[in-house]
Design a protein around this motif. Structure first.
Motif, short mmCIF file in Angstrom:
data_model
loop_
_atom_site.label_atom_id
_atom_site.label_comp_id
_atom_site.label_asym_id
_atom_site.label_seq_id
_atom_site.Cartn_x
_atom_site.Cartn_y
_atom_site.Cartn_z
N GLY A 1 0.86 -1.19 0.00
CA GLY A 1 0.00 0.00 0.00
C GLY A 1 0.88 1.23 0.00
N ALA A 2 0.25 2.39 0.13
CA ALA A 2 1.05 3.62 0.09
C ALA A 2 1.82 3.84 1.38
CB ALA A 2 0.15 4.82 -0.20
N THR A 3 1.33 3.34 2.50
CA THR A 3 2.09 3.51 3.74
C THR A 3 3.46 2.85 3.58
OG1 THR A 3 0.08 3.58 5.05
CG2 THR A 3 2.12 3.05 6.22
N GLU B 1 1.53 16.69 5.45
CA GLU B 1 1.79 15.31 4.99
C GLU B 1 0.95 14.31 5.78
OE1 GLU B 1 3.53 14.46 2.28
OE2 GLU B 1 3.78 16.62 2.05
N HIS B 2 0.62 13.24 5.10
CA HIS B 2 -0.14 12.15 5.73
C HIS B 2 0.78 11.45 6.75
CE1 HIS B 2 -2.22 8.23 5.93
NE2 HIS B 2 -3.28 8.91 5.56
N PRO B 3 0.18 10.86 7.80
CA PRO B 3 1.01 10.13 8.76
C PRO B 3 1.87 9.04 8.11
CG PRO B 3 -1.23 10.37 9.59
CD PRO B 3 -1.23 10.93 8.20
N ALA B 4 1.46 8.54 6.96
CA ALA B 4 2.26 7.52 6.26
C ALA B 4 3.62 8.07 5.86
CB ALA B 4 1.51 7.01 5.03
N ALA B 5 3.72 9.39 5.69
CA ALA B 5 5.01 10.01 5.37
C ALA B 5 5.63 10.64 6.63
CB ALA B 5 4.82 11.08 4.29
N VAL C 1 7.32 11.93 -3.56
CA VAL C 1 5.96 12.45 -3.70
C VAL C 1 4.94 11.38 -3.33
CG1 VAL C 1 4.24 13.36 -5.32
CG2 VAL C 1 6.61 14.12 -5.48
N ASP C 2 4.07 11.73 -2.40
CA ASP C 2 2.93 10.88 -2.06
C ASP C 2 1.81 11.30 -3.01
OD1 ASP C 2 0.44 10.14 -1.00
OD2 ASP C 2 1.28 9.90 0.99
N ALA C 3 1.59 10.48 -4.04
CA ALA C 3 0.63 10.85 -5.10
C ALA C 3 -0.75 10.25 -4.85
CB ALA C 3 1.18 10.39 -6.46
N VAL D 1 1.79 5.35 -4.65
CA VAL D 1 0.38 5.26 -5.06
C VAL D 1 -0.27 4.12 -4.28
CG1 VAL D 1 -1.21 4.99 -7.01
CG2 VAL D 1 1.04 6.00 -7.40
N SER D 2 -1.52 4.34 -3.89
CA SER D 2 -2.26 3.32 -3.12
C SER D 2 -3.34 2.70 -3.98
CB SER D 2 -2.90 3.99 -1.90
OG SER D 2 -3.80 3.11 -1.29
N GLY D 3 -3.49 1.38 -3.91
CA GLY D 3 -4.50 0.69 -4.71
C GLY D 3 -5.93 0.97 -4.29
N HIS D 4 -6.17 0.96 -2.97
CA HIS D 4 -7.57 1.01 -2.54
C HIS D 4 -8.21 2.39 -2.68
CE1 HIS D 4 -7.30 2.78 1.62
NE2 HIS D 4 -6.04 2.44 1.47
N LYS D 5 -7.41 3.39 -3.04
CA LYS D 5 -8.01 4.71 -3.30
C LYS D 5 -8.50 4.80 -4.74
CE LYS D 5 -6.15 6.18 0.66
NZ LYS D 5 -6.86 6.51 1.88
N ILE D 6 -8.15 3.82 -5.57
CA ILE D 6 -8.51 3.89 -6.99
C ILE D 6 -9.29 2.66 -7.46
CG2 ILE D 6 -6.66 5.49 -7.66
CD1 ILE D 6 -5.06 3.04 -8.68
N1 PLP Z 1 -0.99 8.97 1.79
C1 PLP Z 1 -2.16 9.62 1.70
C2 PLP Z 1 -2.18 11.04 1.21
C3 PLP Z 1 -3.34 8.97 2.07
O1 PLP Z 1 -4.50 9.63 1.97
C4 PLP Z 1 -3.27 7.64 2.53
C5 PLP Z 1 -4.48 6.93 3.00
O2 PLP Z 1 -5.35 7.51 3.66
C6 PLP Z 1 -2.02 7.01 2.60
C7 PLP Z 1 -0.89 7.70 2.24
C8 PLP Z 1 -1.88 5.59 3.09
O3 PLP Z 1 -2.23 4.70 2.06
P1 PLP Z 1 -2.49 3.14 2.37
O4 PLP Z 1 -3.83 3.07 3.02
O5 PLP Z 1 -2.46 2.50 1.01
O6 PLP Z 1 -1.41 2.64 3.23
#
Ligand code: PLP
Length: 389
Positions: free
Chosen positions: A71-73, A103-107, A179-181, A202-207
């Motif tokens: 995933g994107a995280t 930024e998202h917590p994933a970054a 870049v978190d796209a 890029v994250s799969g479940h957002k698309i």
């Molecule tokens: N980055 C952004 C901007 C997001 O909105 C999200 C999910 O909410 C993520 C990262 C994390 O993505 P994933 O759920 O695929 O780990």
């Protein structure tokens, strides 16, 4: 119970039927481990590499630059931590880190981890609508011998589109711009500046792919230390058996999302307009946390603050009224804390908590958007009555 209206597309979309069909077909027809050297393994490998090439064509790069992740995280963690550790190894000194509170917590969380490892972290300012100060990022990068920068394409909470071009023009092998796209793909037209990104998540479940798959696109000149050590899969950059079925599902979802981007943008913008128009017509006063100009934000996203409303009651009241909305990022919404992004935008705790995000999916109808605004107006009037009693 009222019917449910889904206004939380930025948290994720259901997997699409075509995508699920592609997943099941691939899992049935190419079930072997793609690392196995026998004929069945080679077949799985070929299917995986075909999916990788399809993703690469969409993300404008060569197939070996695509790393499949969970995933994107994971893609953000690998892009940031992997690049920072490689720079430290090569330079013998910790690279400087730059990002913003948008930024998202994933970054942000991996950057905090790197901070604990001795990398100095600077968070630059964001404006009232969560737009990042590009000049501050660029100045910081230029002053550092080695740097790692995290910059999102668009903000998941306010929808603010970030100044990619100015920052990406500075990307070099020693000044990594990741870049978190996640929120831009499928919602915004492709931006040529993205092709300069050192890493792109890029994250799969957002698309419309199933949850559990994402991609990191890596520029050839970026050095990366693996974060998941393992069997050397994906050129040693990400250990772990790849899933050809998830890769095909991701490629299929990406094809559909990018082919349909224009229509989706037009439709979700109409939903956003309908929602805001009906809310305004109901005579409610609210502040707009999203950027005022439509060209400065995601077409599907609005973020509103309701001064005087008890924020603690807002989400439960929406839920009871059948509205699937969000406050803050999905992963932290269970905590009922005010959004850290809105706090960094300058809102106080009270107003940040009395804020909500509505993000429309291509499957939400304009009628549903109007109906959602009517329900929201009704529940807000009740909350104001309670507050003024
Ligand atoms: N980055 C952004 C901007 C997001 O909105 C999200 C999910 O909410 C993520 C990262 C994390 O993505 P994933 O759920 O695929 O780990």
């Amino acid at each position: 119970m009222p019917s449910r209206i889904f206004l939380d597309a930025n948290a994720g979309l259901p997997a699409r039927e075509e995508v699920l069909a592609a997943y099941v077909r691939t899992e049935r027809e190419a079930p072997a481990n793609p690392a196995s050297t026998h004929r069945s393994g080679r077949r799985a490998q070929a299917v995986l590499e075909d999916a990788r090439a399809r993703v690469a064509a969409r993300l404008r790069c060569d197939a070996p630059q695509i790393v499949f992740t969970s995933g994107a995280t994971e893609a953000d963690n690998l892009g940031l931590v992997g690049a920072a550790r490689a720079l430290r190894r090569m330079h013998g000194a910790a690279p400087a880190l730059f990002a913003s509170a948008a930024e998202h917590p994933a970054a942000l969380a991996p950057l905090r981890l790197l901070q604990l490892e001795g990398c100095p972290l600077t968070l630059v300012d964001i404006d009232r609508h969560a737009r990042v100060d590009a000049d501050a990022l660029v100045a910081g990068m230029r002053g550092a011998r080695a740097a790692v920068v995290a910059l999102q394409w668009a903000n998941n909470e306010t929808g603010a589109i970030q100044p990619l071009a100015a920052v990406l023009a500075e990307a070099t092998p020693d000044r990594v711009v990741h870049v978190d796209a996640v929120q831009g793909i499928g919602k915004l037209p492709w931006d040529a500046a993205l092709e300069q990104a050192s890493g792109l998540a890029v994250s799969g479940h957002k698309i419309g792919a199933p949850k559990g798959v994402g991609v990191l696109r890596l520029r050839d000149d970026v050095a990366l230390d693996a974060v998941l050590a393992g069997g050397g899969q994906q050129k040693g950059r990400r250990g772990g058996t790849e899933s050809p079925a998830l890769a095909v599902a991701f490629a299929t979802a990406l094809d559909l999302a990018m082919d349909e981007q224009q229509d989706a943008a037009r439709h979700t913008a109409a939903c956003t307009d309908a929602f805001l128009g009906t809310l305004r017509a109901a005579g409610l006063s609210f502040k707009e946390n999203h950027p005022p100009e439509a060209t400065e934000r995601l077409p599907n996203t609005c973020n509103l603050a309701f001064p005087g409303v008890d924020g603690r009651a807002l989400m439960p009241a929406c839920d009871l009224s059948g509205l699937d909305v969000a406050s803050g990022a999905a992963c932290s919404s269970g905590a009922a804390l005010p959004s850290a992004v809105l706090r960094a935008c300058g809102l106080n705790d009270e107003l940040a908590q009395a804020s909500l995000r509505a993000s429309f999916s291509p499957n939400t109808t304009v009628q549903e958007a109007h109906e959602a605004a009517r329900r929201l107006a009704t529940l807000l009037r009740r909350l104001y009555e309670v507050a003024n009693r």
